[in-house]
Design an enzyme around this catalytic site. Structure first.
Site, PDB file in Angstrom:
ATOM      1  N   ARG A  23       0.832  -1.165  -0.039  1.00 57.24           N
ATOM      2  CA  ARG A  23       0.109   0.062   0.032  1.00 57.24           C
ATOM      3  C   ARG A  23       0.934   1.242   0.080  1.00 57.24           C
ATOM      4  NH1 ARG A  23      -2.247  -3.578   3.822  1.00 57.24           N
ATOM      5  NH2 ARG A  23      -4.499  -4.087   3.312  1.00 57.24           N
ATOM      6  N   LYS A  35      -2.491  -2.095   7.744  1.00 56.59           N
ATOM      7  CA  LYS A  35      -3.902  -1.890   7.865  1.00 56.59           C
ATOM      8  C   LYS A  35      -4.625  -3.205   9.000  1.00 56.59           C
ATOM      9  CE  LYS A  35      -8.151  -1.409   5.223  1.00 56.59           C
ATOM     10  NZ  LYS A  35      -8.557  -1.462   3.823  1.00 56.59           N
ATOM     11  N   HIS A  93      -2.837   2.694  -5.459  1.00 60.40           N
ATOM     12  CA  HIS A  93      -3.349   1.631  -5.077  1.00 60.40           C
ATOM     13  C   HIS A  93      -3.691   0.717  -6.292  1.00 60.40           C
ATOM     14  CE1 HIS A  93      -4.835  -0.429  -1.509  1.00 60.40           C
ATOM     15  NE2 HIS A  93      -5.787  -0.935  -1.966  1.00 60.40           N
ATOM     16  N   ARG A 148      -1.102  -2.092  -6.660  1.00 55.86           N
ATOM     17  CA  ARG A 148      -1.272  -3.232  -5.758  1.00 55.86           C
ATOM     18  C   ARG A 148      -2.288  -4.107  -6.549  1.00 55.86           C
ATOM     19  NH1 ARG A 148      -1.520  -4.832  -0.130  1.00 55.86           N
ATOM     20  NH2 ARG A 148      -3.560  -5.538   0.314  1.00 55.86           N
ATOM     21  N   HIS A 154      -4.769 -10.004   3.402  1.00 53.86           N
ATOM     22  CA  HIS A 154      -6.226 -10.040   3.616  1.00 53.86           C
ATOM     23  C   HIS A 154      -6.735 -10.928   4.628  1.00 53.86           C
ATOM     24  CE1 HIS A 154      -6.920  -8.412  -1.090  1.00 53.86           C
ATOM     25  NE2 HIS A 154      -6.630  -7.324  -0.097  1.00 53.86           N
ATOM     26  N   TYR A 170     -10.108 -10.004  -7.531  1.00 48.25           N
ATOM     27  CA  TYR A 170      -9.251 -10.119  -8.597  1.00 48.25           C
ATOM     28  C   TYR A 170      -9.728 -11.234  -9.808  1.00 48.25           C
ATOM     29  CZ  TYR A 170      -6.888  -6.807  -5.780  1.00 48.25           C
ATOM     30  OH  TYR A 170      -6.562  -5.934  -4.781  1.00 48.25           O
TER      31      TYR A 170
END
Length: 309
Positions: free
Chosen positions: A120, A145, A252, A255, A278, A287
């Protein structure tokens, strides 16, 4: 409470908006339905995304729980945002190559890391020298995050560039240490206690330091911070324009492109999930939708008609 500056700024913004929604009434005097009305207003009148509505909810939870000592009910009844999340913008490999070719030399390496190591924007500019592991070709990402840590891959092609960058950091540090008013790099409260001399050591310096010293807003000490986030964002935008890419390109996007390109290579989605950090596999599966809706997925019936001619 040692919250990050971005979190403080965001929560302050949403609390101000809530107070204005309540006609400047103090939140502790507002009735219990006001938070629900505010959150419903954001969904029905402002048409905000579910993610933005969730940020506003977090700000209100913090306000009532930690400031007013009057926690909100766990059964808040408000209208949830129905806006569907957008599919991520993804660059092709040729577009990514063109983007990096047009990058400013100062910001090329951070951009290469965001794409090559799925970082990120905040993870890239907050990297410290010690986070780079040349022996095992990896990068340690700390306190990302959700407060999570993870280890990501590092392209061996970047080893030389990173060693050059570390040499730049070393020169900055040697110059800064000659100034008696210099107080080293900023470190989190607990780390500063655990490593009292760490702020003056090379390993703890930011990998991408600001070209100038500045006074820390928390205490006023003279320090060398990292590059400004807006400068990195602007550098990506400028490179996209120079490369003639018509898509909406942000930090982003690099990424997103990393994850999609790994899927195209046949990498297992669980591996990609771990790289991205994640918690939920469903977040990573978005994705696969990008591929299924594009050239690697469903074949258009028009193509079949054309091929029959």
């Amino acid at each position: 409470m040692r919250y990050r500056e971005n979190t403080i700024r965001t929560y302050t913004l949403w609390i101000k908006r809530y107070v204005n929604f309540c006609s400047q009434q103090h939140p502790i005097d507002a009735n219990e339905q006001q938070p629900e009305r505010f959150l419903s207003f954001l969904a029905s009148e402002r048409n905000l995304s579910p993610a933005t509505q969730a940020i506003a909810l977090n700000a209100l939870v913090f306000l009532y729980r930690d400031i007013l000592d009057k926690p909100l009910s766990l059964t808040l009844a408000f209208q949830r945002s129905q806006r569907q999340p957008k599919l991520p913008t993804v660059l092709t490999c040729s577009e990514m190559a063109a983007l990096l070719a047009q990058a400013s030399p100062r910001y090329l390496l951070p951009m290469q890391l965001m794409y090559g190591s799925d970082l990120r924007k905040s993870e890239a500019y907050r990297l410290r020298v010690k986070d780079i592991d040349f022996d095992y070709s990896g990068i340690q990402v700390w306190d990302s995050k959700g407060g999570k840590h993870r280890r990501v891959t590092l392209a061996r092609e970047l080893h030389h560039s990173l060693k050059v960058q570390i040499a730049v950091v070393r020169r900055y540090l040697q110059h800064d240490l000659k100034r008696p008013e210099f107080r080293g790099v900023n470190m989190a409260y607990a780390l500063a206690r655990k490593f009292p001399n760490g702020q003056f050591e090379l390993g703890w310096q930011f990998l991408f330091p600001s070209p100038s010293l500045s006074f820390d807003p928390d205490g006023g000490a003279l320090r060398r911070h990292h590059i400004h986030p807006s400068n990195l964002r602007k550098a990506v935008k400028h490179a996209a324009r120079q490369a003639g890419i018509e898509k909406e390109v942000t930090c982003h996007t690099l990424r997103h492109s990393f994850a999609t390109h790994l899927l195209q290579q046949g990498i297992d989605i669980r591996t990609i999930q771990a790289q991205l950090g994640h918690s939920n596999l469903k977040t990573t599966q978005i994705y696969t939708h990008v591929l299924q809706m594009g050239a690697d997925g469903v074949t258009s019936p028009l193509s079949r008609l054309t091929n029959q001619k």
